[in-house]
Design a protein around this motif. Structure first.
Motif: not given
Ligand code: GUN
Ligand code: ZN
Length: 440
Positions: A1-9, A32-33, A42-49
């Motif tokens: 898995m990999k994750a990307y932190r930025a603003s999201l639209l 993820g695969l 795999q997941a999308v939402g706010s970084y703190p959450a």
């Protein structure tokens, strides 16, 4: 898995209306695969959450940037890259003087290969990650584009352009010397062989491609409809109701049909995954036929403005309720940039609807070029959005890419203001990178 932190639209599939965008100022996109070994969300939402749940996953941080779904271009012509910006007195002279001469050059496989490579690179530079596009009537033009798209892992649909009359001889589908079948039958056999070779390979799909009713015989349209019934997962692409001279020509050739659009229905060419470019000069019976068959419109605003074809009627489409999304229509269209297309769609919405004063919202414009276009193509939940399960195609936007963008986006007080700034001022410079779902 990999994750990307930025603003999201992205677009919430549960929101009503689903054209409403979601914006996370500090967001996390986790990739993820899936079971096929393809990178999906795999997941999308706010970084703190989400941070605690994915604490073990390595994070790439892009401060000040926005991750958004890759754009979906519902209609273009890869052999017309060199035709962009060729002025003419409307569609039919433009085809005759610029488009057909250029398409003749696709007889040569080397010409196809360089044009295909350039076209795919230009899509990616502009943030387009899924495209439905025309090739020419030469089988080598189809193979060249599939190969170029496969090399970049682009999700792409194309097909052999079917034309067996009313075009220059070099562009008509060809008979094989000494074979017993005629050129029309050969074009359908070639289409079926290309379906078997390419449809469903990696991220590629086949589209049965009658150019438009005036350049196909009834036999060719009938054969295309038979293929479309045999392969329901395969796309269909064509043109309809773009220009008054074209409509008069189509009506004269197929007078038994109720309308130009109905001609396609009469040959079995309206169904889910049938994508018709333009759909401008429709009446409500045409709109209902689109709705009832599940066919979708590829709205091509830069092309319609450039060729003076007319204005897509958004209010009519929504009143009757058929599917549509945005398209560049390169080379009748004037730009590869989804921002230019969205801005032109806004203009078309205003100009074409002066009676009702329609002003398309920036969220609706963006949806038409991402999740809405995917839905119209029968690819909802697969591309065009960042909901869990979607293939991980996305763009990274830099809202400070130019001095004017930086100045203007900094003033935005709402999501609509931010999106409008990017739609009006954006171009390829706004796309800092395009990320394509990889496979292992
Ligand atoms: N109708 C038939 N062929 C074409 C084409 O290449 N471009 C456009 N815009 N309309 C068409
Ligand atoms: Zn077109």
């Amino acid at each position: 898995m990999k994750a990307y932190r930025a603003s999201l639209l992205y677009f919430s599939p549960d929101a009503e209306p689903n054209q409403a965008a979601v914006f996370e100022d500090d967001g996390l996109l986790v990739v993820g695969l899936n079971e096929q070994g393809l990178q999906v969300v795999q997941a999308v939402g706010s970084y703190p959450a989400l941070q605690a749940r994915f604490a073990q996953v390595p994070v790439t941080h892009w401060p000040g940037r926005i991750i958004a779904p890759g754009f979906v271009d519902m209609h273009s012509h890869y052999p017309q890259t060199n035709v962009i910006g060729s002025p003419a007195d409307g569609l039919l002279p433009w085809l005759e003087h610029y488009t057909f001469p250029e398409e003749k050059r696709f007889l040569a496989p080397e010409y196809c290969a360089q044009a295909a490579t350039f076209f795919i690179a230009e899509l990616l530079r502009n943030g387009v990650t899924t495209a439905l596009t025309f090739a020419t009537s030469h089988p080598c033009s189809v193979a060249a584009l599939f190969q170029a798209a496969q090399a970049q892992r682009l999700r792409l649909m194309t097909g052999l352009c079917l034309m067996d009359r009313h075009a220059p001889a070099e562009l008509l589908n060809q008979k094989v010397p000494h074979a017993s079948v005629d050129a029309t039958e050969q074009s359908l056999m070639d289409s079926e062989a290309l379906i078997q070779r390419w449809h469903g390979v990696d991220r590629l799909g086949y589209a049965i491609t009658p150019r438009f009713a005036p350049t196909s015989s009834a036999a060719q349209l009938r054969g295309a409809g038979v293929l479309a019934a045999k392969y329901p997962q395969v796309w269909i692409q064509s043109h309809v109701a773009e220009n008054q001279a074209e409509i008069a020509w189509a009506r004269a050739l197929f007078p038994a049909s109720r309308s130009y659009l109905a001609t396609y229905a009469d040959f079995g060419l309206l169904r889910q995954r049938a994508i018709y470019a333009h759909c401008i000069h429709f009446d409500d019976e045409d709109r209902a036929l689109m709705r009832d068959t599940g066919a979708a419109a590829a709205v091509c605003p830069t092309s319609n403005l450039f060729l003076g074809s007319g204005f897509f009627d958004y209010a009519g489409a929504d009143r009757v309720g058929f599917k549509y999304g945005l398209a560049s229509d390169v080379g009748g269209g004037t730009s590869f940039s989804p921002f230019h297309t969205m801005l032109a769609a806004y203009t078309v919405g205003r100009e074409g609807q002066s009676k009702t004063g329609l002003s398309l919202s920036p969220q609706h414009l963006w949806w038409q070029h991402t999740a809405g276009a995917a839905q119209a193509l029968g690819l909802a939940g697969v591309v065009g959005n960042l909901q869990p399960g979607c293939e991980a195609d996305f763009v990274l936007l830099n809202p400070r890419a130019t001095p004017l963008l930086a100045r203007k986006t900094a003033l935005a007080n709402s999501l609509d203001e931010l999106l409008f700034s990017m739609i009006v001022l954006g171009d390829d410079r706004l796309i800092e990178r395009t990320v394509i779902s990889q496979a292992v």
